[in-house]
Motif scaffolding. Structure first.
Motif, PDB file in Angstrom:
ATOM      1  N   CYS A  13      56.002  33.550  36.958  1.00 12.34           N
ATOM      2  CA  CYS A  13      55.332  34.506  37.802  1.00 12.34           C
ATOM      3  C   CYS A  13      54.271  35.189  37.039  1.00 12.34           C
ATOM      4  O   CYS A  13      53.026  35.753  37.722  1.00 12.34           O
ATOM      5  CB  CYS A  13      56.244  35.623  38.516  1.00 12.34           C
ATOM      6  N   ASP A  14      54.500  35.808  35.762  1.00 13.02           N
ATOM      7  CA  ASP A  14      53.456  36.470  34.981  1.00 13.02           C
ATOM      8  C   ASP A  14      52.228  35.568  35.213  1.00 13.02           C
ATOM      9  O   ASP A  14      51.055  35.726  34.996  1.00 13.02           O
ATOM     10  CB  ASP A  14      54.067  36.681  33.652  1.00 13.02           C
ATOM     11  N   ASN A  15      52.546  34.130  34.650  1.00 11.70           N
ATOM     12  CA  ASN A  15      51.455  33.105  34.200  1.00 11.70           C
ATOM     13  C   ASN A  15      50.753  32.886  35.502  1.00 11.70           C
ATOM     14  O   ASN A  15      49.586  32.866  35.653  1.00 11.70           O
ATOM     15  CB  ASN A  15      51.940  31.972  33.939  1.00 11.70           C
ATOM     16  N   GLU A  16      51.363  32.988  36.747  1.00 12.01           N
ATOM     17  CA  GLU A  16      50.651  32.757  37.992  1.00 12.01           C
ATOM     18  C   GLU A  16      49.803  34.017  38.194  1.00 12.01           C
ATOM     19  O   GLU A  16      48.856  33.779  38.960  1.00 12.01           O
ATOM     20  CB  GLU A  16      51.924  32.463  39.285  1.00 12.01           C
ATOM     21  N   GLU A  17      50.443  35.253  37.879  1.00  9.32           N
ATOM     22  CA  GLU A  17      49.399  36.482  38.144  1.00  9.32           C
ATOM     23  C   GLU A  17      48.497  36.078  37.441  1.00  9.32           C
ATOM     24  O   GLU A  17      47.091  36.772  38.040  1.00  9.32           O
ATOM     25  CB  GLU A  17      50.441  37.588  37.674  1.00  9.32           C
ATOM     26  N   LYS A  18      48.345  35.868  36.128  1.00 12.50           N
ATOM     27  CA  LYS A  18      47.483  35.654  35.336  1.00 12.50           C
ATOM     28  C   LYS A  18      46.266  34.962  35.739  1.00 12.50           C
ATOM     29  O   LYS A  18      44.795  35.207  35.911  1.00 12.50           O
ATOM     30  CB  LYS A  18      47.567  35.311  33.808  1.00 12.50           C
ATOM     31  N   ALA A  19      46.745  33.722  36.426  1.00 12.44           N
ATOM     32  CA  ALA A  19      45.753  32.784  37.132  1.00 12.44           C
ATOM     33  C   ALA A  19      44.994  33.378  38.079  1.00 12.44           C
ATOM     34  O   ALA A  19      44.139  33.051  38.492  1.00 12.44           O
ATOM     35  CB  ALA A  19      46.594  31.631  37.406  1.00 12.44           C
ATOM     36  N   GLU A  20      45.953  33.974  39.058  1.00 11.79           N
ATOM     37  CA  GLU A  20      45.167  34.740  40.276  1.00 11.79           C
ATOM     38  C   GLU A  20      44.177  35.762  39.959  1.00 11.79           C
ATOM     39  O   GLU A  20      43.207  35.837  40.367  1.00 11.79           O
ATOM     40  CB  GLU A  20      46.418  35.339  41.156  1.00 11.79           C
ATOM     41  N   LYS A  21      44.222  36.383  38.627  1.00 14.74           N
ATOM     42  CA  LYS A  21      43.403  37.555  38.281  1.00 14.74           C
ATOM     43  C   LYS A  21      42.146  36.911  37.906  1.00 14.74           C
ATOM     44  O   LYS A  21      41.087  37.184  38.078  1.00 14.74           O
ATOM     45  CB  LYS A  21      44.015  38.210  37.197  1.00 14.74           C
ATOM     46  N   ALA A  22      42.219  35.757  37.258  1.00 14.57           N
ATOM     47  CA  ALA A  22      41.049  34.978  36.950  1.00 14.57           C
ATOM     48  C   ALA A  22      40.435  34.482  38.093  1.00 14.57           C
ATOM     49  O   ALA A  22      39.009  34.497  38.192  1.00 14.57           O
ATOM     50  CB  ALA A  22      41.412  33.777  35.901  1.00 14.57           C
ATOM     51  N   LYS A  23      41.087  33.934  39.205  1.00 12.72           N
ATOM     52  CA  LYS A  23      40.441  33.793  40.380  1.00 12.72           C
ATOM     53  C   LYS A  23      39.759  34.888  41.048  1.00 12.72           C
ATOM     54  O   LYS A  23      38.646  34.580  41.532  1.00 12.72           O
ATOM     55  CB  LYS A  23      41.434  32.987  41.281  1.00 12.72           C
ATOM     56  N   ILE A  24      40.324  35.999  40.814  1.00 11.87           N
ATOM     57  CA  ILE A  24      39.771  37.284  41.343  1.00 11.87           C
ATOM     58  C   ILE A  24      38.451  37.497  40.793  1.00 11.87           C
ATOM     59  O   ILE A  24      37.328  37.522  41.683  1.00 11.87           O
ATOM     60  CB  ILE A  24      40.689  38.497  41.220  1.00 11.87           C
ATOM     61  N   LYS A  25      38.358  37.237  39.320  1.00 17.07           N
ATOM     62  CA  LYS A  25      37.097  37.701  38.631  1.00 17.07           C
ATOM     63  C   LYS A  25      35.841  36.498  39.436  1.00 17.07           C
ATOM     64  O   LYS A  25      35.062  36.791  39.506  1.00 17.07           O
ATOM     65  CB  LYS A  25      37.329  37.468  37.205  1.00 17.07           C
ATOM     66  N   LYS A  26      36.444  35.313  39.307  1.00 14.64           N
ATOM     67  CA  LYS A  26      35.286  34.408  39.760  1.00 14.64           C
ATOM     68  C   LYS A  26      34.879  34.610  41.190  1.00 14.64           C
ATOM     69  O   LYS A  26      33.530  34.507  41.354  1.00 14.64           O
ATOM     70  CB  LYS A  26      36.131  32.916  39.890  1.00 14.64           C
ATOM     71  N   ALA A  27      35.720  34.958  41.953  1.00  8.45           N
ATOM     72  CA  ALA A  27      35.470  35.389  43.535  1.00  8.45           C
ATOM     73  C   ALA A  27      34.572  36.402  43.637  1.00  8.45           C
ATOM     74  O   ALA A  27      33.565  36.467  44.367  1.00  8.45           O
ATOM     75  CB  ALA A  27      36.695  35.380  44.523  1.00  8.45           C
ATOM     76  N   ILE A  28      34.906  37.523  42.664  1.00 11.56           N
ATOM     77  CA  ILE A  28      33.933  38.525  42.627  1.00 11.56           C
ATOM     78  C   ILE A  28      32.544  38.347  42.131  1.00 11.56           C
ATOM     79  O   ILE A  28      31.621  38.675  42.805  1.00 11.56           O
ATOM     80  CB  ILE A  28      34.623  39.543  41.743  1.00 11.56           C
ATOM     81  N   GLN A  29      32.521  37.344  40.973  1.00 17.75           N
ATOM     82  CA  GLN A  29      31.081  37.134  40.524  1.00 17.75           C
ATOM     83  C   GLN A  29      30.289  36.265  41.714  1.00 17.75           C
ATOM     84  O   GLN A  29      29.111  36.338  41.589  1.00 17.75           O
ATOM     85  CB  GLN A  29      31.282  36.152  39.305  1.00 17.75           C
ATOM     86  N   LYS A  30      31.138  35.475  42.606  1.00 21.69           N
ATOM     87  CA  LYS A  30      30.408  34.402  43.393  1.00 21.69           C
ATOM     88  C   LYS A  30      30.124  35.625  44.764  1.00 21.69           C
ATOM     89  O   LYS A  30      29.475  34.988  45.504  1.00 21.69           O
ATOM     90  CB  LYS A  30      31.276  33.590  43.815  1.00 21.69           C
ATOM     91  N   GLY A  31      30.414  36.635  44.568  1.00 23.97           N
ATOM     92  CA  GLY A  31      30.413  37.602  45.838  1.00 23.97           C
ATOM     93  C   GLY A  31      31.390  37.430  47.113  1.00 23.97           C
ATOM     94  O   GLY A  31      31.057  37.810  48.115  1.00 23.97           O
ATOM     95  N   ASN A  32      32.253  36.527  46.900  1.00 20.44           N
ATOM     96  CA  ASN A  32      33.213  36.331  47.783  1.00 20.44           C
ATOM     97  C   ASN A  32      34.446  37.199  48.005  1.00 20.44           C
ATOM     98  O   ASN A  32      35.460  37.049  47.581  1.00 20.44           O
ATOM     99  CB  ASN A  32      33.729  34.859  47.629  1.00 20.44           C
ATOM    100  N   THR A  33      34.106  38.330  48.658  1.00 24.33           N
ATOM    101  CA  THR A  33      35.078  39.415  48.746  1.00 24.33           C
ATOM    102  C   THR A  33      36.421  39.107  49.294  1.00 24.33           C
ATOM    103  O   THR A  33      37.636  39.519  48.984  1.00 24.33           O
ATOM    104  CB  THR A  33      34.683  40.756  49.238  1.00 24.33           C
ATOM    105  N   GLU A  34      36.352  38.326  50.377  1.00 28.72           N
ATOM    106  CA  GLU A  34      37.538  37.971  51.172  1.00 28.72           C
ATOM    107  C   GLU A  34      38.499  37.010  50.394  1.00 28.72           C
ATOM    108  O   GLU A  34      39.543  37.129  50.280  1.00 28.72           O
ATOM    109  CB  GLU A  34      37.058  37.279  52.594  1.00 28.72           C
ATOM    110  N   ALA A  35      37.844  36.275  49.440  1.00 21.64           N
ATOM    111  CA  ALA A  35      38.742  35.257  48.564  1.00 21.64           C
ATOM    112  C   ALA A  35      39.531  36.329  47.501  1.00 21.64           C
ATOM    113  O   ALA A  35      40.591  36.079  47.202  1.00 21.64           O
ATOM    114  CB  ALA A  35      37.771  34.219  47.972  1.00 21.64           C
TER     115      ALA A  35
END
Length: 195
Positions: free
Chosen positions: A25-47
């Motif tokens: 679960c910790d690893n999956e959380e880290k992966a989700e956090k990386a996806k959050i950063k990518k989505a924010i960088q792309k301006g995709n707030t919903e994702a």
């Protein structure tokens, strides 16, 4: 292998399994956090929001797995004590029977040897009991004051440059959590200084 020993084995196995699940679960959380950063960088707030929810869910699951693991460890320590006590009881029963037979024959050397063995069994039991108590106290995670946990969590977040308010459950904010922690710390400081 007795039923208690099988139960003990299963408890220890379950605790290890929960630890593995927590790490996953910790690893999956880290992966989700990386996806959050990518989505924010792309301006995709919903994702980004979806990934935040997933990260929080994985974090909560990891914490729950760790709690279950700690509980299983604590129960395993109790079962281990029961198994050990059962073995000691059997051993003591045999010693007492031997003592009865020896006392009938009144052989002082045998009595002395049996008493030494009996004392050794009790010393062994004391050492094992102390180890179990140490294990139980080290696996109990509920004794840490919540204020200290919150303060350390905030400190680590500050060092990492993260904002905890994003990860708090609904109804809480970073400033409210901080004010509660600082209020508790102030009360603790006043209690310590007046004592």
């Amino acid at each position: 292998m007795s039923n208690m020993e099988k139960y003990l084995f299963n408890l220890k196995f379950a605790a290890k399994e929960r630890n593995r699940n927590a790490k996953k679960c910790d690893n999956e959380e880290k992966a989700e956090k990386a996806k959050i950063k990518k989505a924010i960088q792309k301006g995709n707030t919903e994702a980004a929001r979806i990934h935040v929810e997933n990260a929080i869910r994985h974090k909560n699951q990891a914490i729950n797995f760790l709690r279950m693991s700690a509980r299983a460890d604590a129960v395993a320590a109790g079962v281990q004590t029961a198994v050990t006590m059962g073995k000691v009881t059997k051993s003591m029963t045999g010693i007492v029977k031997s003592m009865d037979a020896t006392l009938r024959s009144v052989n002082l050397e045998k009595i002395s040897a049996l008493m030494d063995k009996f004392e050794h069994q009790f010393e062994t039991l004391d050492v094992q009991t102390q180890q179990r108590e140490d294990t139980m106290s080290s696996t109990t995670t509920l004794t840490t004051p919540q204020g200290q946990v919150d303060m350390l969590l905030q400190e680590m977040a500050d060092e990492a440059g993260l904002d905890l308010s994003v990860e708090l459950p609904q109804g809480q904010t970073g400033s409210a959590g901080t004010s509660v922690a600082s209020t508790e710390q102030d009360e603790l400081s006043q209690t310590c200084s007046s004592a």
